[in-house]
Write a protein that holds these residues in place. Structure first.
Motif, PDB file in Angstrom:
ATOM      1  N   GLY B 292       0.939  -0.928   0.061  1.00  0.00           N
ATOM      2  CA  GLY B 292      -0.165   0.095  -0.412  1.00  0.00           C
ATOM      3  C   GLY B 292       0.772   1.262  -0.062  1.00  0.00           C
ATOM      4  O   GLY B 292       0.620   2.386  -1.069  1.00  0.00           O
ATOM      5  N   LEU B 293       2.058   0.925   0.701  1.00  0.00           N
ATOM      6  CA  LEU B 293       2.882   2.513   0.774  1.00  0.00           C
ATOM      7  C   LEU B 293       3.469   2.275  -0.323  1.00  0.00           C
ATOM      8  O   LEU B 293       3.183   3.393  -0.796  1.00  0.00           O
ATOM      9  CB  LEU B 293       3.274   1.944   2.154  1.00  0.00           C
ATOM     10  N   ALA B 294       4.137   1.864  -1.096  1.00  0.00           N
ATOM     11  CA  ALA B 294       4.595   1.403  -2.573  1.00  0.00           C
ATOM     12  C   ALA B 294       3.905   2.417  -3.464  1.00  0.00           C
ATOM     13  O   ALA B 294       4.214   2.728  -4.213  1.00  0.00           O
ATOM     14  CB  ALA B 294       5.634   0.204  -2.948  1.00  0.00           C
ATOM     15  N   GLN B 295       2.604   1.881  -2.960  1.00  0.00           N
ATOM     16  CA  GLN B 295       1.748   2.667  -4.131  1.00  0.00           C
ATOM     17  C   GLN B 295       1.614   3.707  -4.452  1.00  0.00           C
ATOM     18  O   GLN B 295       0.910   4.414  -5.126  1.00  0.00           O
ATOM     19  CB  GLN B 295       0.088   1.435  -4.525  1.00  0.00           C
ATOM     20  N   THR B 296       1.005   4.151  -2.368  1.00  0.00           N
ATOM     21  CA  THR B 296       1.080   5.215  -2.746  1.00  0.00           C
ATOM     22  C   THR B 296       1.864   6.611  -2.420  1.00  0.00           C
ATOM     23  O   THR B 296       1.785   7.352  -3.586  1.00  0.00           O
ATOM     24  CB  THR B 296       0.251   5.336  -0.959  1.00  0.00           C
ATOM     25  N   LEU B 297       2.837   5.426  -2.838  1.00  0.00           N
ATOM     26  CA  LEU B 297       4.025   7.110  -2.869  1.00  0.00           C
ATOM     27  C   LEU B 297       4.895   6.610  -4.477  1.00  0.00           C
ATOM     28  O   LEU B 297       5.872   6.894  -5.061  1.00  0.00           O
ATOM     29  CB  LEU B 297       5.369   6.929  -2.459  1.00  0.00           C
ATOM     30  N   HIS B 298       4.283   5.319  -4.977  1.00  0.00           N
ATOM     31  CA  HIS B 298       4.648   5.117  -6.688  1.00  0.00           C
ATOM     32  C   HIS B 298       5.952   5.104  -7.072  1.00  0.00           C
ATOM     33  O   HIS B 298       6.523   5.325  -7.695  1.00  0.00           O
ATOM     34  CB  HIS B 298       3.809   6.614  -7.443  1.00  0.00           C
ATOM     35  N   LEU B 299       6.260   3.719  -6.090  1.00  0.00           N
ATOM     36  CA  LEU B 299       7.476   3.510  -6.763  1.00  0.00           C
ATOM     37  C   LEU B 299       7.348   2.138  -7.240  1.00  0.00           C
ATOM     38  O   LEU B 299       6.124   1.899  -7.210  1.00  0.00           O
ATOM     39  CB  LEU B 299       7.593   2.882  -4.620  1.00  0.00           C
ATOM     40  N   ARG B 300       8.877   2.333  -7.827  1.00  0.00           N
ATOM     41  CA  ARG B 300       8.236   0.362  -8.535  1.00  0.00           C
ATOM     42  C   ARG B 300       8.670  -0.731  -8.192  1.00  0.00           C
ATOM     43  O   ARG B 300       7.466  -1.587  -8.961  1.00  0.00           O
ATOM     44  CB  ARG B 300       9.623   0.748  -9.807  1.00  0.00           C
ATOM     45  N   SER B 301       9.334  -0.703  -6.992  1.00  0.00           N
ATOM     46  CA  SER B 301       9.047  -2.285  -6.362  1.00  0.00           C
ATOM     47  C   SER B 301       8.569  -1.745  -4.514  1.00  0.00           C
ATOM     48  O   SER B 301       9.019  -0.304  -4.018  1.00  0.00           O
ATOM     49  CB  SER B 301      10.963  -2.573  -6.139  1.00  0.00           C
ATOM     50  N   TYR B 302       8.434  -2.203  -4.095  1.00  0.00           N
ATOM     51  CA  TYR B 302       7.493  -2.609  -2.287  1.00  0.00           C
ATOM     52  C   TYR B 302       9.069  -2.631  -1.477  1.00  0.00           C
ATOM     53  O   TYR B 302       9.286  -2.329  -0.427  1.00  0.00           O
ATOM     54  CB  TYR B 302       6.351  -2.842  -2.099  1.00  0.00           C
ATOM     55  N   LEU B 303      10.096  -3.802  -2.430  1.00  0.00           N
ATOM     56  CA  LEU B 303      10.921  -4.124  -1.399  1.00  0.00           C
ATOM     57  C   LEU B 303      12.260  -3.043  -1.264  1.00  0.00           C
ATOM     58  O   LEU B 303      12.000  -3.426   0.592  1.00  0.00           O
ATOM     59  CB  LEU B 303      11.870  -4.814  -2.745  1.00  0.00           C
ATOM     60  N   PRO B 304      12.647  -2.443  -0.975  1.00  0.00           N
ATOM     61  CA  PRO B 304      12.646  -0.983   0.004  1.00  0.00           C
ATOM     62  C   PRO B 304      12.671  -0.384   1.521  1.00  0.00           C
ATOM     63  O   PRO B 304      13.164  -0.099   2.272  1.00  0.00           O
ATOM     64  CB  PRO B 304      13.536   0.029  -0.775  1.00  0.00           C
ATOM     65  N   LEU B 305      11.071  -0.479   0.905  1.00  0.00           N
ATOM     66  CA  LEU B 305      10.279  -0.474   2.287  1.00  0.00           C
ATOM     67  C   LEU B 305      10.124  -1.375   3.677  1.00  0.00           C
ATOM     68  O   LEU B 305       9.786  -1.269   4.219  1.00  0.00           O
ATOM     69  CB  LEU B 305       8.515  -0.175   1.318  1.00  0.00           C
ATOM     70  N   VAL B 306      10.680  -2.731   3.203  1.00  0.00           N
ATOM     71  CA  VAL B 306      10.156  -4.114   3.818  1.00  0.00           C
ATOM     72  C   VAL B 306      11.164  -3.445   5.284  1.00  0.00           C
ATOM     73  O   VAL B 306      10.680  -3.622   6.387  1.00  0.00           O
ATOM     74  CB  VAL B 306      10.922  -5.377   3.720  1.00  0.00           C
ATOM     75  N   THR B 307      12.466  -3.895   4.862  1.00  0.00           N
ATOM     76  CA  THR B 307      13.339  -2.988   6.680  1.00  0.00           C
ATOM     77  C   THR B 307      12.327  -2.122   7.299  1.00  0.00           C
ATOM     78  O   THR B 307      12.426  -2.721   7.938  1.00  0.00           O
ATOM     79  CB  THR B 307      14.752  -3.248   5.851  1.00  0.00           C
ATOM     80  N   PRO B 308      12.440  -1.065   6.208  1.00  0.00           N
ATOM     81  CA  PRO B 308      12.061   0.357   7.393  1.00  0.00           C
ATOM     82  C   PRO B 308      11.012   0.219   8.419  1.00  0.00           C
ATOM     83  O   PRO B 308      10.679   0.337   9.141  1.00  0.00           O
ATOM     84  CB  PRO B 308      12.010   1.616   6.413  1.00  0.00           C
ATOM     85  N   ILE B 309       9.570  -0.341   7.473  1.00  0.00           N
ATOM     86  CA  ILE B 309       8.714  -0.322   8.029  1.00  0.00           C
ATOM     87  C   ILE B 309       8.640  -1.640   8.853  1.00  0.00           C
ATOM     88  O   ILE B 309       8.251  -1.784   9.975  1.00  0.00           O
ATOM     89  CB  ILE B 309       7.398  -1.158   6.998  1.00  0.00           C
ATOM     90  N   GLY B 310       9.575  -2.702   8.744  1.00  0.00           N
ATOM     91  CA  GLY B 310       9.443  -3.888  10.220  1.00  0.00           C
ATOM     92  C   GLY B 310      10.696  -3.652  11.169  1.00  0.00           C
ATOM     93  O   GLY B 310      10.149  -3.398  12.026  1.00  0.00           O
ATOM     94  N   ILE B 311      11.406  -2.054  10.427  1.00  0.00           N
ATOM     95  CA  ILE B 311      11.538  -1.952  12.149  1.00  0.00           C
ATOM     96  C   ILE B 311      10.361  -0.926  12.585  1.00  0.00           C
ATOM     97  O   ILE B 311      10.853  -0.623  14.384  1.00  0.00           O
ATOM     98  CB  ILE B 311      13.185  -0.564  11.958  1.00  0.00           C
TER      99      ILE B 311
END
Lengths: 544, 367, 382
Positions: B292-311
């Protein structure tokens, strides 16, 4: 730290690639300069010289020069590698007809240009003969056991198939022994192996495609599949991956496996292997693709799924109830082999409340006074077991017995009576060891999983084990073998394929090939094949 | 540009919903504190109430097939309002996700490893889920069947093992409480776990046959609700009045199993069931949040968000409550009230869409 | 790809730290002692609790009977609360006490008469405790009970536990586990019961014996029922497993013993106006166990035997009922059954249950059957 390592690794790889490229270019340039352009000349001596120049001073190269014709006017030469050819075939079927054929004994005029074709077409008693014009080809086929016939004034040479070398016969395979079923196993000879398969599947749809891999070894491999059943994408993908291989040598099918598998870093193998023609034939009939490699009895099959390791050819030969029972026992044995040591560690150091009271007394009494914590005991015993196993495999047979006595008595019995380790640990490790051999396909991955789980259990207890198991599940779920999910038919679930997972339904009820592997021709047999009593005859009164 | 290339089947969606609800085992405590032995009734009524809402979710997903909740709200409400709504969805996802994780870690600490610091357990679980999330929706979906098969076997077998200890008079008198309490209990059930399946609006977009989404939503909800019902019936029938004072009646009920003094001490199965289903639930929510976050921010992939969201999640888990008593209070009185409007929002969206369509049709007719 | 490597390396570092600094709850088997039985008494010091723990001496258990040391130790400690006292064990013992394998919890007489509420919370709250352990009340001090050796078992607590299980041969006492005890304690009307344990015999030959059932009022021990009176409770609350009923021979001198094979009971409350009446239906089936008189039993004799058996059972129930009325404690769960059937009227009755209970009219319907006569048709003495 890890990052650093991986960087190092990558740069090293790049260097290697560069070197390889240079090598390859060198090789290629040499070849193009010397050989590819070099066609045969019409002078026999020249030809022989250039072949000698390439094969050099090989002691096993034999060049037999002779002459035939009624006056001995046609000089010729036979070239072969000693030991790789069938000597009787050369003597009786090549030299003899050439020297004794009445056309040569009688005078015949037109033996000038067409004589190669005449010899090929009418004289030699050999099944497979090809013509060739470049020296490179000649050398290559000579090295793989063919005999070359060079004739004066001919710009072509005959490559006569005369391969015949000492081979092991077709014997019982050592890795997959069975009680009921065919006892033959693959050998090191590719032709024998393809024959064994062809004899099982006598259908024009059964395809064998040849390929040569290895710059130096020139290993022949052959891709076997059932046309119209095997998924064409898988075949294409397999060929693409095989063609990509550019290495100097293939010594065993394990080399090929390493080059073409989907998950090279995984501890689970995504390509199956077997030594038994009936197993491989069964897999081909299910729509899989097999790769046979010259020089090894182990044939690769793919796509492979996880549960394949739990299936054995014998399951289909014995009756379904017993086969299903054995299936379930294999799953239990696999669970024991990876979970027993870690469960012991977790139960005795974290969750003593889970052990029934009388059992706890026994366990506590046996570990009373032992110097090491349970994790260390289990890990040490595990390592000792692996050492014993390895020693048992490598040692010459007569010494092996001594080793097993030392292992069983000294390390098992004495360690317990000396109070070094608890008796229960020995039982757990022995049980694990026995159980780990029930599923041969996963024995090696099981050994690694076992160690990981023991360490996790030692640090986090049962939660650690669960974390480890979920991790394994995630990893297995993310694996694919040639497009087929590794955990299928369980995940993704295809209910119809469950007929051959935890239980095996009767043969007449196995209507389809596995859906996750095959996309076409899914129906295997007719719908109603369940044996029924013969229809009753109409004349009921005629009992007498 | 598609962030997720994976495709799942409708049966996998069903399994995921079942597992999602089975993981809510620990959330049963909130409503049963209020409705006591009538909690089975609250679960049943909650299920009946949730079905139409869930079906409207499915209808919304069908209306915009191939689109996730975030993309749908962008389409309906335009760029700015849509973004605001998306952010509130994501926040809710993130909070539910971290609260579930926290509750489970609390359970583990209470019952199994009291001396372990909570961050250690949280890190391990988040790491596992992150691993699965990085694998994509296909990996999570493939894990789901094995997990729910195991969990269902555990639920059913513990039920059978406890049959001889069950006292069905524990359920009498039926409906022995003020209506107000009952409504409150049902509300807690509905918003704490049934309607959390709003998260599947992020996942239904990847189902290969959109026309089957409705059915799998319905079956998933019913089967998941029934397994919760079985759990609750088992707990109350075995423990009776005692089940109201325990933090995890399931654990104690299974601990009570003693079949011929051979099948005893089976509580580890509850932990196995919980840890696997909670892993599934957390992975689904983690995935939905990140996607959801990746789509809101129009990112090309959600993978970079996984670690920050986890923390962020681990920190949220730790600060979401000082004590288990505080969490209990929050779960009973604050969180359900707070979350329900957002869960009902997709129904409003569906209504708006239908209205627009109708008015367009009318407009077209008039012209 | 790069990103992934970084994450992997972070995760590996986390895992390494976990496995190195982990092991928070690790305890090797030889660092704690297994508790098998626990007794609570009042300490001599006012306001303090004294715990007696029976723990296992594992190394003795290992050698079998070869050494003459006991396989158990009974240790005691005192503290302000139960948990405090439990932790104080570590002042004298190097091993921490491990609770989950506890079999019995014995409440001392002084504790039981004072009220068990404040002592029992720990045994439910602590995560190591299970709800399966048996609860007993000691006549005298719990400590003394735990110091009596068992003749057949190496560990006395295990002996007590199996002694309780063997009570179903007579059904004059029954095993009450923690869950039952707690749920009766939590109920507003139903009073807890627990088996009574006492020491009998001389100095040297002390034996433990279950003497009957202790009756509580709220959380205080107020009275006891022994022998067939105790069976009277069990008939009503459906806990009869087996037992012997002795009746006279129908026509001649002599006695017969009838074995109870199965029994069940049902409590049906009825509310007429303000008046509560209860109907207890008991169904029983049994065999003839032995017979002193030499006569052959005819089928009409059987019906008279059944009648006599009915009378005996009724008498047992009535004696238990009278005791309960006298002490005014609802050990049968009549209150709960009224609550379950008449939830609306219950609210009025609940507050005055103490006045209502002694006045309840109880109708006892017994249906006793004699089904078989063992392997004999005629008496052996005929």
């Amino acid at each position: 730290m890890f990052n650093f390592l991986s960087k190092k690794l990558r740069s090293w790889q790049q260097q290697n690639q560069n070197i390889n490229k240079e090598n390859k270019e060198n090789d290629n340039s040499k070849k193009t300069k010397e050989n590819s352009q070099a066609k045969l000349s019409s002078n026999l001596k020249e030809n022989l010289d250039s072949i000698k120049a390439i094969l050099g001073v090989c002691e096993d190269l034999i060049i037999r020069e002779f002459a035939f014709g009624n006056k001995g006017q046609i000089s010729a030469a036979i070239i072969f590698i000693d030991g790789m050819v069938d000597r009787t075939l050369i003597n009786d079927n090549i030299i003899k007809p050439l020297m004794y054929d009445n056309r040569f004994i009688c005078e015949e005029e037109s033996l000038e240009i067409k004589n190669i074709d005449i010899i090929k077409g009418t004289i030699l008693y050999v099944g497979e003969i090809e013509k060739s014009t470049t020296i490179n080809d000649l050398v290559e086929s000579c090295l793989s056991g063919d005999t070359i016939l060079l004739i004066e004034k001919a710009k072509e040479a005959l490559v006569i198939s005369s391969r015949g070398w000492e081979t092991r016969g077709v014997v019982d395979p050592e890795t997959e022994t069975i009680v009921r079923g065919p006892r033959e196993g693959f050998t090191e000879n590719l032709r024998t192996n393809t024959t064994l398969l062809r004899r099982k599947i006598k259908s024009p749809d059964f395809m064998l495609e040849a390929m040569k891999i290895g710059r130096k070894t020139n290993t022949a491999i052959s891709i076997a599949y059932l046309k119209g059943v095997a998924n064409p994408e898988v075949i294409e993908e397999a060929k693409r991956r095989l063609k990509r291989i550019d290495t100097d040598g293939i010594l065993e099918s394990g080399y090929i496996e390493g080059f073409i598998e989907d998950a090279p870093l995984s501890i689970f193998s995504t390509i199956g292997n077997s030594e038994k023609p009936d197993t491989v034939a069964g897999k081909i009939l299910e729509g899989r693709v097999a790769v046979l490699v010259d020089g090894t009895p182990f044939v690769l099959t793919f796509p492979m799924v996880f549960i394949e390791g739990f299936q054995s050819a014998e399951d289909y030969y014995s009756r379904p109830y017993y086969a299903s029972l054995v299936r379930v026992i294999r799953f239990i044995a696999f669970a024991i082999s990876i979970l027993a040591p870690s469960s012991y560690v977790a139960a005795t150091t974290f969750h003593q409340e889970l052990i029934p009271t009388p059992l706890l007394f026994t366990v506590a009494a046996s570990s009373e006074g032992t110097p090491f914590p349970a994790v260390v005991e289990v890990l040490a015993m595990g390592v000792i077991f692996e050492i014993l196993r390895e020693a048992g495999i490598r040692l010459p047979r007569p010494v092996g017995q001594a080793i097993s006595i030392v292992g069983a008595l000294v390390i098992g019995e004495s360690a317990v009576s000396a109070g070094l380790i608890g008796g229960i640990v020995v039982i757990v490790i022995a049980l694990t060891a026995v159980a780990s051999f029930v599923v041969p396909a996963q024995t090696d991955s099981g050994a690694i999983l076992r160690v990981i789980l023991v360490i996790l259990a030692g640090s986090m207890g049962g939660v650690g084990i669960m974390v480890g198991l979920i991790g394994i599940l995630i990893h297995l779920a993310s694996l694919r073998s040639f497009g087929t999910p590794y955990l299928s038919p369980l995940a993704p679930l295809s209910p119809f394929d469950l007929k051959d997972v935890f239980f095996r339904v009767p043969i007449w009820a196995m209507l389809t090939r596995p859906k996750s592997i095959v996309r076409q021709n899914i129906q295997r047999q007719k719908f109603i094949l369940k044996p029924t009593p013969p229809p009753e005859k109409k004349d009921k009164g005629g009992s007498k | 540009m598609k962030i997720e290339k994976g495709v799942i089947s409708s049966s996998q969606l069903t399994f995921m919903i079942i597992g999602f609800l089975q993981a809510s085992n620990l959330l049963l405590v909130f409503s049963s504190r209020i409705v006591n032995h009538d909690s089975w009734l609250a679960i049943l009524v909650g299920l009946v109430i949730s079905i139409p809402i869930a079906l409207s979710y499915a209808a919304l997903a069908k209306e915009f097939s191939g689109k996730t909740l975030i993309q749908i709200s962008d389409i309906i409400y335009g760029a700015y309002l849509g973004k605001m709504i998306s952010v509130s969805y994501i926040l809710i996802f993130l909070l539910t996700f971290s609260i579930d994780l926290r509750l489970f870690s609390d359970f583990l600490i209470t019952y199994i490893m009291p001396e372990t610091p909570i961050w250690a357990i949280l890190t391990l679980l988040t790491f596992l889920s992150a691993w699965a999330v990085r694998g994509g929706i296909e990996v999570i979906a493939r894990c789901s069947f094995i997990i729910i098969a195991m969990a269902s076997i555990i639920i059913l077998s513990t039920f059978v093992f406890l049959l001889s200890d069950m006292e069905f008079s524990n359920f009498l008198p039926v409906f022995d409480l003020p209506l107000k309490d009952f409504i409150q209990g049902t509300h807690i059930n509905v918003s704490l776990y049934y309607l959390e399946i709003i998260i599947f609006l992020m996942i239904m977009a990847f189902v290969n046959k959109t026309e089957q989404v409705r059915g799998s939503m319905l079956w998933g909800l019913i089967l998941g609700g029934v397994s919760l019902l079985i759990l609750e019936v088992r707990n109350v029938a075995v423990l009776g009045i005692v089940s109201n004072i325990l933090t995890s009646p399931s654990f104690n009920a299974v601990r009570y199993i003693s079949v011929a003094e051979v099948f005893t001490r089976l509580e580890m199965f509850v932990v196995i069931m919980l840890i696997t289903t909670v892993f599934l639930k957390v992975s689904i929510m983690y995935y939905a949040t990140v996607l959801g976050l990746a789509q809101t921010l129009h990112l090309r992939s959600y993978l970079p968000l996984v670690t920050p969201i986890g923390i962020i999640t681990i920190s949220l888990c730790i600060i979401s409550g000082d004590s288990s008593m505080e969490l209990l209070h929050g779960g009973m009185y604050i969180w359900p009230v707070f979350i329900l409007p957002i869960q009902l929002f997709p129904v409003l969206s569906l209504f708006i869409v239908k209205l627009r369509k109708k008015s367009k049709k009318l407009g077209a007719n008039e012209e | 790809m790069r990103n992934r490597k970084i994450i992997v390396s972070i995760i590996i570092c986390i895992l390494l730290t976990l496995s190195i600094s982990g092991c928070w709850n690790r305890r090797e088997l030889n660092t704690f002692s297994i508790l098998m039985g626990m007794g609570i008494d009042k300490a001599e010091e006012v306001g303090k609790v004294q715990l007696t723990a029976q723990i296992i001496n594992v190394s003795e258990l290992k050698q079998g009977g070869s050494s003459n040391k006991e396989a158990y130790l009974a240790v005691r400690s005192t503290g302000d609360t139960v948990f405090d006292a439990l932790r104080n064990f570590t002042k004298e013992s190097n091993r921490k006490i491990y609770l989950p394998h506890n079999k019995v919890l014995i409440l001392g007489e002084d504790i039981a008469t004072e009220g068990v509420q404040k002592y029992i919370d720990f045994f439910v709250r602590d995560h190591e405790m299970r709800l399966r352990e048996s609860v007993l009340v000691a006549k005298g001090k719990a400590e003394e009970i735990l110091n009596v050796k068992s003749e057949l078992e190496k560990i006395p607590a295990a002996g007590i536990s199996s002694l309780l299980k063997s009570q179903n041969a007579t059904s004059e006492a029954t095993d009450v586990d923690m869950k039952d005890f707690i749920s009766r304690l939590m109920s507003k009307t139903t009073a807890p019961i627990a088996p009574l344990i006492e020491i009998s015999g001389e100095e040297e030959k002390k034996v433990l014996r279950i003497s009957g059932m202790a009756i509580f009022k709220q959380d205080k021990w107020v009275g006891e029922l022994e022998g067939s009176k105790a069976r009277g409770i069990l008939w009503v609350i459906d806990k009869i497993e087996s037992g012997i009923i002795v009746v006279d021979c129908p026509n001649e001198e002599g006695k017969m013993s009838l074995e109870i094979i199965r029994a069940s009971s049902k409590i049906t409350p009825e509310l007429k106006g303000d008046k509560v009446s209860i109907k207890v239906e008991i169904k029983e089936e049994g065999h003839i166990g032995d017979q002193e008189c030499p006569c052959e039993l005819k089928s009409h004799d059987i019906s008279s035997i059944e009648k006599m058996k009915t009378t005996v059972i009724r008498a047992e129930v009535i004696s238990a009922l009278e005791k309960a009325r006298e002490l005014n404690t609802d050990i049968f769960g009549f209150g709960d059954s009224v609550h379950q059937k008449y939830p609306k009227q219950w609210k009025d009755i609940e507050s005055s249950w103490d006045e209502v209970f002694p006045e309840i009219e109880v109708e006892i319907v017994v249906d006793a059957k004699v089904r078989r006569s063992g392997i004999l048709i005629m008496p052996a003495s005929s």
